[in-house]
Design an enzyme around this catalytic site. Structure first.
Site, PDB file in Angstrom:
ATOM      1  N   ARG A  64     -45.610  -1.887 -15.275  1.00 57.65           N
ATOM      2  CA  ARG A  64     -45.072  -3.175 -14.850  1.00 57.65           C
ATOM      3  C   ARG A  64     -44.169  -3.722 -15.956  1.00 57.65           C
ATOM      4  O   ARG A  64     -44.081  -3.166 -17.034  1.00 57.65           O
ATOM      5  CB  ARG A  64     -46.190  -4.166 -14.553  1.00 57.65           C
ATOM      6  CG  ARG A  64     -47.288  -4.160 -15.596  1.00 57.65           C
ATOM      7  CD  ARG A  64     -48.136  -5.389 -15.595  1.00 57.65           C
ATOM      8  NE  ARG A  64     -47.383  -6.542 -16.061  1.00 57.65           N
ATOM      9  CZ  ARG A  64     -47.099  -6.785 -17.340  1.00 57.65           C
ATOM     10  NH1 ARG A  64     -47.472  -5.937 -18.297  1.00 57.65           N
ATOM     11  NH2 ARG A  64     -46.412  -7.862 -17.680  1.00 57.65           N
ATOM     12  N   ALA A  66     -40.289  -5.992 -16.268  1.00 57.19           N
ATOM     13  CA  ALA A  66     -38.916  -5.696 -15.840  1.00 57.19           C
ATOM     14  C   ALA A  66     -38.241  -4.579 -16.628  1.00 57.19           C
ATOM     15  O   ALA A  66     -37.751  -3.609 -16.035  1.00 57.19           O
ATOM     16  CB  ALA A  66     -38.083  -6.980 -15.890  1.00 57.19           C
ATOM     17  N   ARG A  98     -40.734  -2.461  -5.765  1.00 55.56           N
ATOM     18  CA  ARG A  98     -40.958  -3.894  -6.001  1.00 55.56           C
ATOM     19  C   ARG A  98     -39.610  -4.584  -5.898  1.00 55.56           C
ATOM     20  O   ARG A  98     -38.666  -4.205  -6.600  1.00 55.56           O
ATOM     21  CB  ARG A  98     -41.604  -4.150  -7.374  1.00 55.56           C
ATOM     22  CG  ARG A  98     -43.013  -3.582  -7.512  1.00 55.56           C
ATOM     23  CD  ARG A  98     -43.722  -4.131  -8.736  1.00 55.56           C
ATOM     24  NE  ARG A  98     -44.069  -5.537  -8.576  1.00 55.56           N
ATOM     25  CZ  ARG A  98     -44.478  -6.307  -9.582  1.00 55.56           C
ATOM     26  NH1 ARG A  98     -44.582  -5.823 -10.801  1.00 55.56           N
ATOM     27  NH2 ARG A  98     -44.781  -7.580  -9.369  1.00 55.56           N
ATOM     28  N   GLN A 212     -52.628 -11.039 -16.622  1.00 58.55           N
ATOM     29  CA  GLN A 212     -51.846 -10.239 -17.558  1.00 58.55           C
ATOM     30  C   GLN A 212     -51.814 -10.847 -18.954  1.00 58.55           C
ATOM     31  O   GLN A 212     -51.654 -10.141 -19.937  1.00 58.55           O
ATOM     32  CB  GLN A 212     -50.408 -10.046 -17.046  1.00 58.55           C
ATOM     33  CG  GLN A 212     -50.304  -9.145 -15.831  1.00 58.55           C
ATOM     34  CD  GLN A 212     -50.152  -9.949 -14.563  1.00 58.55           C
ATOM     35  OE1 GLN A 212     -50.742 -11.012 -14.407  1.00 58.55           O
ATOM     36  NE2 GLN A 212     -49.352  -9.451 -13.624  1.00 58.55           N
ATOM     37  N   ASP A 253     -37.849 -11.509 -14.629  1.00 59.58           N
ATOM     38  CA  ASP A 253     -37.688 -10.332 -13.774  1.00 59.58           C
ATOM     39  C   ASP A 253     -36.312 -10.291 -13.129  1.00 59.58           C
ATOM     40  O   ASP A 253     -35.859  -9.232 -12.714  1.00 59.58           O
ATOM     41  CB  ASP A 253     -38.777 -10.310 -12.706  1.00 59.58           C
ATOM     42  CG  ASP A 253     -40.116  -9.913 -13.297  1.00 59.58           C
ATOM     43  OD1 ASP A 253     -40.469  -8.734 -13.197  1.00 59.58           O
ATOM     44  OD2 ASP A 253     -40.792 -10.781 -13.887  1.00 59.58           O
ATOM     45  N   ASN A 263     -39.575 -15.398 -12.679  1.00 58.71           N
ATOM     46  CA  ASN A 263     -40.575 -14.855 -13.596  1.00 58.71           C
ATOM     47  C   ASN A 263     -41.948 -15.033 -12.962  1.00 58.71           C
ATOM     48  O   ASN A 263     -42.097 -15.680 -11.929  1.00 58.71           O
ATOM     49  CB  ASN A 263     -40.502 -15.554 -14.957  1.00 58.71           C
ATOM     50  CG  ASN A 263     -41.297 -14.809 -16.016  1.00 58.71           C
ATOM     51  OD1 ASN A 263     -41.083 -13.614 -16.235  1.00 58.71           O
ATOM     52  ND2 ASN A 263     -42.218 -15.490 -16.680  1.00 58.71           N
ATOM     53  N   LYS A 264     -42.945 -14.459 -13.597  1.00 59.35           N
ATOM     54  CA  LYS A 264     -44.312 -14.508 -13.084  1.00 59.35           C
ATOM     55  C   LYS A 264     -44.686 -15.918 -12.642  1.00 59.35           C
ATOM     56  O   LYS A 264     -44.429 -16.894 -13.355  1.00 59.35           O
ATOM     57  CB  LYS A 264     -45.275 -14.018 -14.167  1.00 59.35           C
ATOM     58  CG  LYS A 264     -46.737 -14.141 -13.809  1.00 59.35           C
ATOM     59  CD  LYS A 264     -47.129 -13.236 -12.649  1.00 59.35           C
ATOM     60  CE  LYS A 264     -48.596 -13.416 -12.294  1.00 59.35           C
ATOM     61  NZ  LYS A 264     -48.968 -12.622 -11.121  1.00 59.35           N
TER      62      LYS A 264
END
Length: 385
Positions: A64, A66, A98, A212, A253, A263-264
């Site tokens: 995982r 980017a 993804r 994460q 990302d 982003n997350k």
């Protein structure tokens, strides 16, 4: 305030197992991945002999981040080519594994272009496969170099914005060596601050629902000997209110042409908090994450993850836990519906600066980003802020 909650630093940090590497055993080339689903309980590697295995690893977040997804995509094309599989089919499945992270499609495109270009140039299939592999290796090297440059630019920016050191930095998700060919993006900057003796505290958001931050960022911070403290995502507001955050550093990302940042999920609320409390909110990402073909944040396809990631807890040391509904520990009533976007979008007006290997843009504008991207061709230095 909370220094007493610090996790003791490891006096002799051990080296991190590479997140990804290419190997050529006698039975044929393989792509070896550190299975990030199993961290921090154990370091287990996955051996991918074909693209379907790699696609599954990407979708289940065994690999995982980017920049690393871009590298994996390029190596995936090379793996298909070297092993004699259908390269076009492999590239298609990889590119759509993804949807939000633009680096994945970029890496796949670069590997595929090298393969096709070699064939058009008169190379046989073996020669074209070799060209794809060399392109993947080149991308891997470039990302490692980009990490070094982002760390240097980020340290310079923070020194200018927050002179005096003793920084308390809040970060979200995981942005270190586990997502990169080098030391990472935002966490690489934190590492530079730490080595310069300017890091007082790294605040690590646990980053629900897959943790994460708790599992991976804390893992990397401990190995680097940083002073860090873990917090639940919804505790960040109390830190800002107490004046305990000097800067927020996150990765990305995808960054659109206007400077919107995907982003997350959980990044956008941090940006709002940072703006209210007058704290710099800094995004660190390689130039390959900037997508000038996507005009604004509303045009980004945001990946929707399975609901069971919210309604169940996965157990890292149990193989397969959390990958399917019912494989984790139930924490909500059976049948509960869950809203689980993988990312959220932060508008450019909430971003203090974007740091790339080409330099820093601040304020974040469409023209500034376009100029920054042009520097990947011209090789010029930092933009002034």
């Amino acid at each position: 305030m909370a220094d007493q909650y610090a996790v003791p630093a490891d006096p002799a940090p051990s080296s991190l197992t590479p997140a990804l590497r290419w190997e050529e055993p006698p039975e044929g080339p393989v792509l070896v991945l550190l299975d990030q689903r199993r961290l921090p309980a154990e370091e287990i590697e996955l051996v991918c002999t074909d693209v379907p295995a790699l696609v599954e690893a990407i979708r289940t977040l065994a690999v995982r981040g980017a920049p690393l997804l871009g590298i994996a995509g390029a190596y995936g094309v090379a793996l298909a080519a070297v092993r004699g599989f259908d390269v076009d089919d492999a590239a298609e499945s990889l590119a759509h594994a993804r949807p939000t992270a633009v680096n994945l499609a970029y890496g796949v495109h670069r590997g595929l272009s090298a393969y096709r270009g070699a064939l058009k140039g008169g190379a046989d299939v073996t020669g074209a496969a070799a060209a794809a592999l060399e392109t993947a290796r080149a991308l891997h090297r470039e990302d490692a170099r980009a990490s070094e440059l982002m760390a240097a630019h980020g340290l310079e920016l923070l020194t200018e914005l927050l002179p005096g050191g003793g920084l308390r930095i809040l970060t979200h998700c995981n942005t270190g060596a586990l997502v990169s060919g080098g030391e990472g993006t935002a966490l690489a900057v934190v590492g530079a601050v730490h080595r310069a003796g300017q890091l007082r505290r790294l605040w690590v958001d646990e980053t629900r629902p897959l943790l994460q931050g708790a599992r991976l960022t804390a893992y990397e911070a401990a190995r680097a000997g940083m002073s860090y403290t873990l917090l639940t995502d919804n505790a960040a507001g109390s830190l800002f209110a107490a004046g305990e955050v000097d800067a927020v550093l996150i990765g990305a990302d995808r960054i659109t042409a206007d400077g919107s940042v995907a982003n997350k999920v959980g990044s956008y609320p941090l940006a709002v908090l940072a703006r209210y409390h007058h704290v710099p909110f800094v995004v660190v990402a390689p130039i390959t994450t900037v997508d000038l073909n996507t005009p604004e944040g509303a045009a980004i396809e945001v990946e929707q993850r399975p609901g069971h990631e919210v309604t169940e807890f996965a157990v890292p040391q149990v193989p397969g836990a959390g990958e399917e509904a019912g494989s984790g520990v139930l924490i909500a009533p059976l049948g509960t519906q869950a809203y689980n976007p993988a990312f959220d979008i932060t508008p450019p007006e909430l971003v203090t600066a974007i740091v790339t290997e080409n330099g820093v843009v601040s304020p974040v504008t469409e023209a500034g980003l376009a100029e920054l991207c042009a520097r990947s061709r011209s090789g010029n230095g930092m933009m002034s802020i």
